[in-house]
Design an enzyme around this catalytic site. Structure first.
Site, PDB file in Angstrom:
ATOM      1  N   LYS A   1       7.271  11.237   0.119  1.00 17.39           N
ATOM      2  CA  LYS A   1       6.880  10.584   1.393  1.00 17.39           C
ATOM      3  C   LYS A   1       8.097   9.951   2.066  1.00 17.39           C
ATOM      4  CE  LYS A   1       5.900   6.472   0.984  1.00 17.39           C
ATOM      5  NZ  LYS A   1       5.659   5.037   0.850  1.00 17.39           N
TER       6      LYS A   1
ATOM      7  N   THR B   1       6.257   0.827   1.988  1.00 15.91           N
ATOM      8  CA  THR B   1       7.256   1.638   2.700  1.00 15.91           C
ATOM      9  C   THR B   1       6.502   2.570   3.639  1.00 15.91           C
ATOM     10  OG1 THR B   1       8.696   1.609   0.772  1.00 15.91           O
ATOM     11  CG2 THR B   1       9.174   3.258   2.453  1.00 15.91           C
TER      12      THR B   1
ATOM     13  N   LEU C   1       0.839  -1.203   0.000  1.00 13.05           N
ATOM     14  CA  LEU C   1       0.000   0.000   0.000  1.00 13.05           C
ATOM     15  C   LEU C   1       0.872   1.250   0.000  1.00 13.05           C
ATOM     16  CD1 LEU C   1      -2.672  -1.140   2.623  1.00 13.05           C
ATOM     17  CD2 LEU C   1      -2.578  -1.605   0.176  1.00 13.05           C
ATOM     18  N   PRO C   2       0.271   2.429  -0.250  1.00  9.65           N
ATOM     19  CA  PRO C   2       1.107   3.631  -0.386  1.00  9.65           C
ATOM     20  C   PRO C   2       1.864   4.042   0.877  1.00  9.65           C
ATOM     21  CG  PRO C   2      -1.047   3.978  -1.406  1.00  9.65           C
ATOM     22  CD  PRO C   2      -1.120   2.673  -0.670  1.00  9.65           C
TER      23      PRO C   2
ATOM     24  N   LYS D   1      15.081   0.740   4.700  1.00  7.10           N
ATOM     25  CA  LYS D   1      14.459   1.241   3.454  1.00  7.10           C
ATOM     26  C   LYS D   1      14.541   2.771   3.358  1.00  7.10           C
ATOM     27  CE  LYS D   1      11.823   1.499  -0.196  1.00  7.10           C
ATOM     28  NZ  LYS D   1      12.419   1.316  -1.525  1.00  7.10           N
TER      29      LYS D   1
HETATM   30  P1  NAD Z   1       0.693   2.672  -6.163  1.00  7.30           P
HETATM   31  O1  NAD Z   1       0.107   3.951  -5.746  1.00  7.30           O
HETATM   32  O2  NAD Z   1       0.924   2.375  -7.605  1.00  7.30           O
HETATM   33  O3  NAD Z   1      -0.195   1.429  -5.581  1.00  7.30           O
HETATM   34  C1  NAD Z   1      -0.790   1.411  -4.324  1.00  7.30           C
HETATM   35  C2  NAD Z   1      -2.123   0.670  -4.482  1.00  7.30           C
HETATM   36  O4  NAD Z   1      -2.694   0.471  -3.174  1.00  7.30           O
HETATM   37  C3  NAD Z   1      -3.150   1.456  -5.301  1.00  7.30           C
HETATM   38  O5  NAD Z   1      -3.583   0.645  -6.383  1.00  7.30           O
HETATM   39  C4  NAD Z   1      -4.281   1.734  -4.293  1.00  7.30           C
HETATM   40  O6  NAD Z   1      -5.565   1.727  -4.889  1.00  7.30           O
HETATM   41  C5  NAD Z   1      -4.097   0.578  -3.327  1.00  7.30           C
HETATM   42  N1  NAD Z   1      -4.696   0.745  -2.005  1.00  7.30           N
HETATM   43  C6  NAD Z   1      -4.642   1.822  -1.168  1.00  7.30           C
HETATM   44  N2  NAD Z   1      -5.285   1.559  -0.005  1.00  7.30           N
HETATM   45  C7  NAD Z   1      -5.746   0.273  -0.116  1.00  7.30           C
HETATM   46  C8  NAD Z   1      -6.484  -0.585   0.750  1.00  7.30           C
HETATM   47  N3  NAD Z   1      -6.875  -0.208   1.962  1.00  7.30           N
HETATM   48  N4  NAD Z   1      -6.779  -1.839   0.318  1.00  7.30           N
HETATM   49  C9  NAD Z   1      -6.385  -2.253  -0.910  1.00  7.30           C
HETATM   50  N5  NAD Z   1      -5.695  -1.475  -1.782  1.00  7.30           N
HETATM   51  C10 NAD Z   1      -5.380  -0.233  -1.383  1.00  7.30           C
HETATM   52  O7  NAD Z   1       2.062   2.511  -5.341  1.00  7.30           O
HETATM   53  P2  NAD Z   1       3.315   1.579  -5.703  1.00  7.30           P
HETATM   54  O8  NAD Z   1       4.232   2.333  -6.611  1.00  7.30           O
HETATM   55  O9  NAD Z   1       2.834   0.214  -6.052  1.00  7.30           O
HETATM   56  O10 NAD Z   1       4.016   1.552  -4.250  1.00  7.30           O
HETATM   57  C11 NAD Z   1       3.470   0.792  -3.167  1.00  7.30           C
HETATM   58  C12 NAD Z   1       4.461   0.893  -2.006  1.00  7.30           C
HETATM   59  O11 NAD Z   1       5.742   0.411  -2.424  1.00  7.30           O
HETATM   60  C13 NAD Z   1       4.687   2.337  -1.512  1.00  7.30           C
HETATM   61  O12 NAD Z   1       4.825   2.324  -0.121  1.00  7.30           O
HETATM   62  C14 NAD Z   1       5.995   2.731  -2.195  1.00  7.30           C
HETATM   63  O13 NAD Z   1       6.679   3.727  -1.457  1.00  7.30           O
HETATM   64  C15 NAD Z   1       6.732   1.400  -2.227  1.00  7.30           C
HETATM   65  N6  NAD Z   1       7.713   1.235  -3.316  1.00  7.30           N
HETATM   66  C16 NAD Z   1       7.436   1.607  -4.589  1.00  7.30           C
HETATM   67  C17 NAD Z   1       8.400   1.406  -5.590  1.00  7.30           C
HETATM   68  C18 NAD Z   1       8.138   1.804  -7.030  1.00  7.30           C
HETATM   69  O14 NAD Z   1       9.113   1.776  -7.825  1.00  7.30           O
HETATM   70  N7  NAD Z   1       6.914   2.133  -7.419  1.00  7.30           N
HETATM   71  C19 NAD Z   1       9.628   0.824  -5.278  1.00  7.30           C
HETATM   72  C20 NAD Z   1       9.869   0.414  -3.963  1.00  7.30           C
HETATM   73  C21 NAD Z   1       8.901   0.622  -2.982  1.00  7.30           C
END
Ligand code: NAD
Length: 304
Positions: free
Chosen positions: A248, A98, A64-65, A173
């Protein structure tokens, strides 16, 4: 194994697909109907709620975000009970989002009180690592729980590090992502300066990649459109790692540093630059798009 996967965003979607392709029974949920439709079409079983996805699950994985999403999912939001309330004792819970270390420790303590093994396992490696199953996991939690999670994490990742007790994965992280934010800005600055001098960014990238400035961005995530075909930069900075998520993470690092009175001046500067870039309307673009802000600043000063 029966797995509930919660959060099918840029990272969670491909991670869930890898578990499904490895033969696990994955039931997924996301708040976004578009994400459910897209991954349902690729063969994932989708549920109408997190509770439905987690019914009969032996393991729950969330991606999740931010902290507030993870806290409200597992602990409830004051109006709705959280997922922990309905989980059977012993169900393994792995949060890959994260979030703040303090938040991970709070959720872990609530899980422990209910007999639910919980680990924080944030990742590095970007969306390409998520799709290829080559992520790096930085893990906090009890050794026995980490070992239980290992076979699942190995499907999604290539490197697993047990950093310490609950919250330690998140601490590792934010240190990593503070460095990533700083190095991406530094890489963009160097490429923009070279370009202003008439150098071909592809040639300069290759020179620096093989020289003492070589780094992960130059290896795998070049910020200049067209230099590496698979990067977000080459796709209008769509997908990838959103600027707002980098902002964030830089905020988490600064909050942590100010609590400990640790000196992180470049981390603070990187946070300010990402805040300005996001305020200029770029929050949902990939974080390598900070190149555009540096190029725009350069254009502005040249036109004076
Ligand atoms: P994103 O915004 O693409 O995806 C997050 C998803 O979570 C969304 O589809 C949203 O609808 C869903 N969501 C939110 N609340 C929810 C709930 N209660 N139940 C079910 N679904 C819910 O984000 P992302 O890029 O996939 O990143 C996710 C996490 O990973 C973040 O914490 C980010 O910091 C971390 N991260 C991202 C990357 C990257 O390259 N994108 C790399 C490493 C870590």
């Amino acid at each position: 194994m029966n797995i509930a996967f919660l959060g099918l965003g840029n990272m969670g979607g491909p991670m869930a697909l890898n578990l499904h392709r490895a033969g696990h029974t994955v039931r997924a949920f996301d708040l976004s109907p578009a994400a459910l439709q897209a991954y349902g079409a690729q063969g994932l079983a989708v549920a109408a709620s997190a509770q439905e996805a987690a019914a009969d699950a032996e393991a729950v994985i969330s991606m999740l975000p931010a902290s507030r999403h993870v806290e409200s999912l597992y602990l409830g939001d004051g109006q709705q009970p959280g997922l922990f309330a309905g989980l059977a004792r012993g169900t393994l819970v792995i949060d890959c989002s994260t979030i703040a270390s303090a938040s991970a420790r709070q959720v872990a303590a609530a899980a422990q009180a209910l007999g639910i093994p919980f680990i924080d396992a944030p990742v590095s490696g970007g969306t390409t690592g998520a799709a290829a199953g080559t992520l790096t996991f930085m893990i906090g939690g009890e050794t026995g729980d980490v070992e239980r999670a290992r076979p699942l994490l190995q499907v999604m990742g290539a490197n697993l590090f047990h950093a310490g007790p609950a919250g330690a994965g998140q601490t590792a992280k934010i240190c990593n992502n503070m460095l990533l934010g700083v190095l991406m800005i530094g890489t963009c600055e160097a490429l923009a300066l070279g370009e202003a001098n008439g150098l071909d960014p592809a040639v300069l990238s290759e020179i620096m990649r093989r020289s003492s400035g070589g780094n992960w961005a130059l290896e795998k995530y070049n910020p200049v459109p067209g230099v590496q075909p698979h990067t977000p930069a080459s796709h209008d900075y769509a997908g990838g790692f959103a600027c707002d998520l980098m902002l964030k993470d830089l905020g988490l690092a600064q909050d942590n540093a100010s609590q400990l009175r640790a000196a992180t001046p470049l981390g603070g500067l990187a946070r300010s630059l990402y805040a300005a870039h996001s305020l200029a309307g770029n929050g949902t673009l990939d974080f390598s798009s900070i190149l555009r802000s540096l190029q725009a600043a350069q254009q502005k000063s040249l036109s004076k």
